[in-house]
Design an enzyme around this catalytic site. Structure first.
Site, PDB file in Angstrom:
ATOM      1  N   GLU C  60      -1.859  12.919  -0.966  1.00 35.27           N
ATOM      2  CA  GLU C  60      -0.591  12.571  -1.612  1.00 35.27           C
ATOM      3  C   GLU C  60      -0.655  12.697  -3.123  1.00 35.27           C
ATOM      4  O   GLU C  60       0.254  13.239  -3.740  1.00 35.27           O
ATOM      5  CB  GLU C  60      -0.164  11.138  -1.236  1.00 35.27           C
ATOM      6  CG  GLU C  60       0.607  11.064   0.049  1.00 35.27           C
ATOM      7  CD  GLU C  60      -0.267  11.235   1.269  1.00 35.27           C
ATOM      8  OE1 GLU C  60      -1.499  11.128   1.131  1.00 35.27           O
ATOM      9  OE2 GLU C  60       0.278  11.473   2.360  1.00 35.27           O
ATOM     10  N   HIS C 129       3.259   1.135   7.381  1.00 38.11           N
ATOM     11  CA  HIS C 129       4.303   2.122   7.667  1.00 38.11           C
ATOM     12  C   HIS C 129       5.692   1.491   7.642  1.00 38.11           C
ATOM     13  O   HIS C 129       6.626   2.019   8.231  1.00 38.11           O
ATOM     14  CB  HIS C 129       4.075   2.782   9.034  1.00 38.11           C
ATOM     15  CG  HIS C 129       2.823   3.618   9.093  1.00 38.11           C
ATOM     16  ND1 HIS C 129       1.577   3.080   9.191  1.00 38.11           N
ATOM     17  CD2 HIS C 129       2.641   4.964   9.055  1.00 38.11           C
ATOM     18  CE1 HIS C 129       0.670   4.045   9.213  1.00 38.11           C
ATOM     19  NE2 HIS C 129       1.284   5.196   9.132  1.00 38.11           N
TER      20      HIS C 129
END
Lengths: 325, 462, 325
Positions: C60, C129
């Site tokens: 990322e 998440h």
């Protein structure tokens, strides 16, 4: 890199001129910092001029350079005039970043100078991104990241080089290995001090050069730039070099390295040695150098006056440019 | 709203004072006439009485003790039970208590995380719970002219909210919210007035003793007009308040009698016209009728010193000099600057001083000395076409002379010869304090004044 | 008018803009061949190939930093995080580089980058998440934050994001992805900084954000049976925030509740409350109230997960309490 490149006299002297311009600018900034004219930090590039010069000699204004906190040399070599660098460090509105950035946020996108940075690592990723754009738009440009040995252990190094490699991006990663990250010796920070070795991990080409030999750097850069423009992917160039001044102006330069070491590297001064070499080979004359010396002195003197006389930015503009609107 | 107790003006010269001692403490009840505190001004100590009944309140951070403060500075309050005080309006909580959810254990609302600043029930030092009002309701109350302090709030914490104010503005039977002052309650009992019926006719208002007294009158229904949204309210300026107090004190203290007489002022008019003509090339002010009368009155008072006196305690103090106050009407009210020792001054001097005083009065630059020490007052309403009137005595003086308009009239100049002539006639109205002076001596004074006006040369030889 | 899902609406926007602007490319894990974990790029890879639909390794920081560099050099990247939680690994690139680049360069560099992904609690996704961190982003100058609550807004706002030159965080609550709504066939744009008055009312104002809008509508439907008239406002974008619409509503109703799944401390509700108190003080008939998710990492087990998210009953009760204040 044993073959010396065959250049014209103009090209040889251009390299000298560029290195000298960097040197004189940095010396002036060091003096100005001591005189209190620079409110913020100043990380000088003295001793490393060969790398910026050799690399940027192959770049156009459309190629994008991303640099670090020690980036005055890159900015100058990429085409930012000394007056704009000095004015920027003086915090004036005429600086290349309009006074908003200072030393560690030098911007001149018009000449492809995409910023020096106060954070170690992002420039590697951004140069990779420039490579991506180049490939997406097929415009033949290259992205170049300048960083030090300290960045080579940073996650950005790993992620950026890997992405550039897997996607064959036109990027040149230039590691200026001056053996110290602030005061942390590279030999402490890593088991393998040969940065160029790391390229193998990514399946990437690498070149290790004497970073104080501008012609060696020039040659390495030529290979890397050609590879990139040909669409054959990235290159990692490691230039071994040394900064003969402290990490940052005003910082103590003692304790982590010996005066003897500094002196030894001063003898390997890239500019002096280059000049001597050209003279010895008859590629240029004392007069040639004297003229460049004088012109460079005048250039820096004028730049200093310009910076001193420049106005500060208007505080009323402080909220401009946050968004593009 | 609680009544403000301010640094009082204890004399016309007083501009500031120092509260040197609290006699009443915060939370004490106070009755009219009781001493609240001691003020030092002009080297004199003054015990200050309350005009009000209620609860004496001193703001918690009060730092007025020992400080020299201007007249009018708020020092304390007298409040009725249940009244809001300005310093106890606690700010409503911003990070308010999250909703009290009905879901038992599974509240997603982080009650425990946020320090809840609950809206007060403010802690007041006498323990009473004071109503809060939302900013919106306060604004609407102001717009509609509603006295919100007497309302009952329907907010969850008892806060007065917009709906309460709007309900009060409508003449609906929400009159349970009408507040009756203790004084009014007592009066109602004494006078046999049904206080609840009265309250029903005055929704959302504070019922005072006056309302009760009016209601007690046979012909008056609850004649109190319902305040409408068309009324305007402005705070009473300090000057007005002082005038009100003084007028009221005069009316209540003295035994005023007014004598009137019509005077032939033709000769006086001639004198003045003459002075006016002569003074055309002069930059000095032409003596006005007031100036002339002042001099004249000073002469007459030589022979009638009892009208130049005052009562102090159980003594009559007759002043050695005649200091004449001139009533001056300026925008903010009536002021009476004084020319001292008129008897010893020439008319020119009096005219000059008088003109300067009027200027200062109009430009609000009168000095404290300008307003003090008067022994007799002259007031002139002639320019408004007034003939005779009943001026109010300027305490602690004994008398005040009112001048009406000078108007040409046809009068009898020789009754025997049945001769008429046009003469300039003027009414004099002398109000005197019958406690000090009886009618005959006052009338003699006035008659001599009339004489001097009709025969000005008499002054020359007096 | 046709009804399509939130996901399809957003994808339509992307498809239209990718056709129109060849410099737009999408970067992320699984967004290439697979068409995205949440079908965000379904069908696009076949049309455009790998240069424009670029599958990435799990890096990322690397690809966010890279896309910053790409945006600076002439292309228009869309970073598709799948779960927006993953941006946390690249916070330095977001905050120090992306958010600041326009300002540092005095507007000479643009940053036309869109970062998108799913936010919020649902589906027992547990704490790594289920992140919903937009208060942190709203806090920073230089970034736009968009939180559409329905398909119509999703498409119109995504179009605007893709056309603009500012960095945009396009945040899609995972519980909304399969919701259907009316979406016109014709092209339309929704500007940033324009709140939607979802329903008009007179007794109280409820500002509902993202996933809370639908629940608030349900709550107000239930309360309508009791005669309550509640105005519902969906800000749609949090930076810029349309505070004027909220102020006008509070001027009308006098009472304000903000319903938001994210945490209360220093949240968007706190910001709205502070602004309303400052500028609408005399319009307030009651203290401003907030209903937020519980201040805790998101638990896994369904009853626990449900307990930390404001539900319709709690919204109903909060409104009732507000009316009683």
């Amino acid at each position: 890199m044993s073959n010396t490149p065959q250049l014209s006299k103009e090209q040889y002297l251009a390299l000298y001129r560029q290195m000298l311009e960097i040197r004189r600018t940095e010396e002036q900034l060091a003096k100005s910092h001591q005189a209190g004219l620079i409110p913020g930090a100043c990380h000088t590039y003295v001793g490393e001029e060969a790398i910026a010069t050799g690399i940027c000699a192959h770049l156009t204004h459309r190629d994008a350079v991303f640099s670090t906190h020690r980036g005055h040399g890159h900015a100058l070599a990429k085409g930012v005039p000394p007056r704009e660098v000095i004015a920027e460090l003086f915090g004036r509105a005429t600086g290349c970043s309009r006074g908003r950035g200072g030393s560690m946020h030098l911007f001149a996108p018009e000449v492809g100078m995409m910023g020096t940075s106060g954070i170690v690592g992002p420039c590697i990723l951004q140069a990779t991104g420039a490579g991506y754009t180049s490939k997406l738009l097929n415009n033949g440009t290259v992205g170049v990241a300048f960083f030090g040995d300290g960045a080579s252990n940073n996650g950005a190094f790993h992620e950026g080089l890997n992405l550039a490699a897997i996607w064959d991006l036109p990027v040149i990663f230039v590691c200026e290995n001056n053996m110290y990250a602030t005061e942390v010796a590279f030999s402490y920070a890593t088991r393998n001090t040969e940065v160029a070795d790391r390229a193998k991990t990514y399946g990437m080409n690498a070149i290790a050069v004497d970073g104080n030999d501008v012609l060696a750097v020039y040659q390495a850069a030529e290979e890397a730039v050609n590879r990139a423009r040909a669409g054959n992917g990235p290159t990692l160039i490691e230039g071994k070099t040394y900064r003969t001044r402290a990490h940052s102006e005003g910082m103590r330069d003692a304790g982590y390295r010996t005066p003897e070491e500094v002196e030894a590297w001063k003898k390997r001064d890239p500019i002096d040695n280059y000049r001597a070499k050209l003279l010895a080979q008859g590629a240029a004359s004392e007069n040639d150098f004297a003229a460049i010396d004088a012109e460079t002195k005048a250039l820096i003197d004028e730049a200093l006056e310009f910076a001193k006389n420049s106005p500060y930015p208007d505080p009323a503009t402080v909220t401009e440019y946050i968004y593009s609107q | 709203m609680a009544i403000e107790i301010v640094m009082p003006r204890l004399g016309w010269t007083m501009e500031e004072g120092t509260l040197v001692e609290w006699i009443k403490k915060d939370g004490d009840t106070v009755q009219p006439g009781e001493i609240m505190f001691v003020i030092e001004s002009d080297k004199a100590l003054n015990e200050v009485e309350s005009f009000e009944a209620g609860i004496f309140r001193i703001p918690p951070n009060s730092d007025v003790l020992g400080k020299t403060l201007p007249v009018g500075t708020v020092l304390a309050y007298v409040a009725q039970p249940g009244e809001a005080l300005p310093f106890e309006q606690a700010p409503s909580a911003v990070l308010a208590a999250p909703a009290q959810t009905s879901a038992a254990a599974s509240s997603p609302v982080p009650v425990q995380q946020i320090p809840v600043i609950q809206t007060s029930a403010a802690q007041s030092s006498n323990g009473s719970s004071l109503p809060n009002i939302s900013p919106r309701a306060r604004r609407v109350a102001h717009e509609l002219g509603i006295e919100w302090a007497v309302l009952k709030g329907s907010g969850r914490t008892g806060r007065i909210v917009e709906r309460d104010v709007r309900a009060a503005a409508v003449s609906a039977p929400q009159t349970a919210a009408a507040q009756v002052s203790p004084v009014a309650k007592r009066a109602a009992e004494e006078l046999g007035v049904d206080i609840h019926q009265l309250a029903a006719q005055m929704p959302g208002q504070r019922i005072t003793r006056e309302h009760v007294e009016r209601a007690a009158l046979p012909t008056a229904p609850a004649a109190t007009t319902q305040p409408t949204a068309a009324e305007t309210r402005t705070p009473m300026p300090r000057v007005r308040q002082v005038i009100a107090e003084r007028m009221s004190a005069s009316a209540q203290t003295t035994a005023p009698v007014t004598l009137t007489t019509e005077v032939d002022a033709t000769e006086l008019v001639k004198v003045r016209q003459g002075l006016k003509a002569a003074g055309k090339a002069d930059r000095r002010p032409v003596p006005s009728y007031n100036d002339l009368l002042a001099k004249l009155v000073a002469e007459v008072l030589r022979d009638h010193p009892q009208l130049n006196a005052r009562i102090e305690g159980d003594e009559i103090v007759t002043s050695g000099s005649v200091n004449v106050g001139f009533a001056v009407d300026v925008e903010r009210g009536l002021l009476v600057p004084v020319v001292r020792d008129v008897a010893a001054k020439s008319i020119r001097q009096i005219a000059a001083e008088g003109a300067a005083l009027v200027d200062r009065a109009r430009s609000n630059t009168l000095r404290s000395d300008d307003l003090s020490g008067g022994t007799f007052t002259i007031t002139n309403l002639g320019m408004y076409d007034i003939d005779a009137f009943t001026p109010i005595i300027n305490l602690p003086q004994c008398a005040i002379l009112g001048m009406g308009r000078i108007v040409p009239k046809q009068v009898v100049v020789d009754a025997e010869a049945e001769r008429l002539a046009i003469r300039h006639m003027m009414f004099l109205s002398l109000t005197f304090d019958h406690r000090l002076v009886d009618g005959a001596p006052a009338a003699r004074f006035l008659k001599q004044v009339k004489q001097f006006i009709e025969q000005p040369y008499l002054w020359l030889v007096n | 008018m046709r009804e399509i899902t939130y996901t399809v609406a957003a994808r339509e926007a992307l498809t239209e803009e990718m056709a129109r602007q060849p410099s737009i490319f999408v970067v992320g894990e699984g967004i290439g061949v697979r068409g995205g974990n949440f079908n965000t790029t379904l069908g696009l890879y076949d049309q455009y190939g790998p240069m424009r639909l670029r599958d990435t390794p799990i890096v990322e920081r690397g690809f966010v930093g890279m896309c910053a560099g790409a945006a600076m050099t002439g292309s228009r990247p869309v970073v598709d995080f799948m779960f927006f939680d993953f941006i946390l690994d690249s916070m330095g690139e977001l905050i120090n580089q992306i958010a600041k680049m326009q300002y540092m360069s005095s507007g000479r560099l643009k940053m036309p980058i869109v970062l998108r992904g799913c936010i919020g609690i649902g589906g027992a996704s547990a704490t790594h998440h289920s992140g919903n961190y937009y208060p942190m982003f709203v806090h920073l100058p230089g970034i736009r934050v968009v939180v559409p609550s329905n398909p119509y807004d999703a498409k119109g706002l995504f179009k605007t994001a893709l056309r603009g030159d500012d960095p945009v965080l396009f945040l899609e609550h995972k519980s909304l992805l399969n919701n259907k709504g009316h979406v016109p066939e014709e092209e339309y744009f929704i500007p940033f900084g324009q709140a939607a008055i979802v329903r008009e009312g007179t007794q109280a104002t409820v500002v509902a954000i993202g996933s809370m809008v639908r629940k608030t509508i349900e709550a107000c439907d239930a309360l309508a049976g009791e005669g309550a008239s509640i105005e519902i406002i969906d800000p749609r974008t949090l930076a810029p925030l349309d505070i004027d619409t909220i102020l006008q509503s509070v001027h009308k109703t006098g009472r304000l509740l903000i319903v938001d799944e994210t945490f209360a401390p220093c949240g968007v509700g706190a910001e709205i409350a502070a602004q309303v108190m400052a500028r609408g003080f005399d319009d307030l008939d009651a203290p401003v109230q907030r209903l937020n998710g519980t201040h805790t990492p998101t638990p896994y087990s369904p009853p626990l997960e449900a307990a930390v998210v404001p539900n319709t009953n709690q919204i109903i009760q909060s409104i009732r309490d507000l009316l009683a204040e």
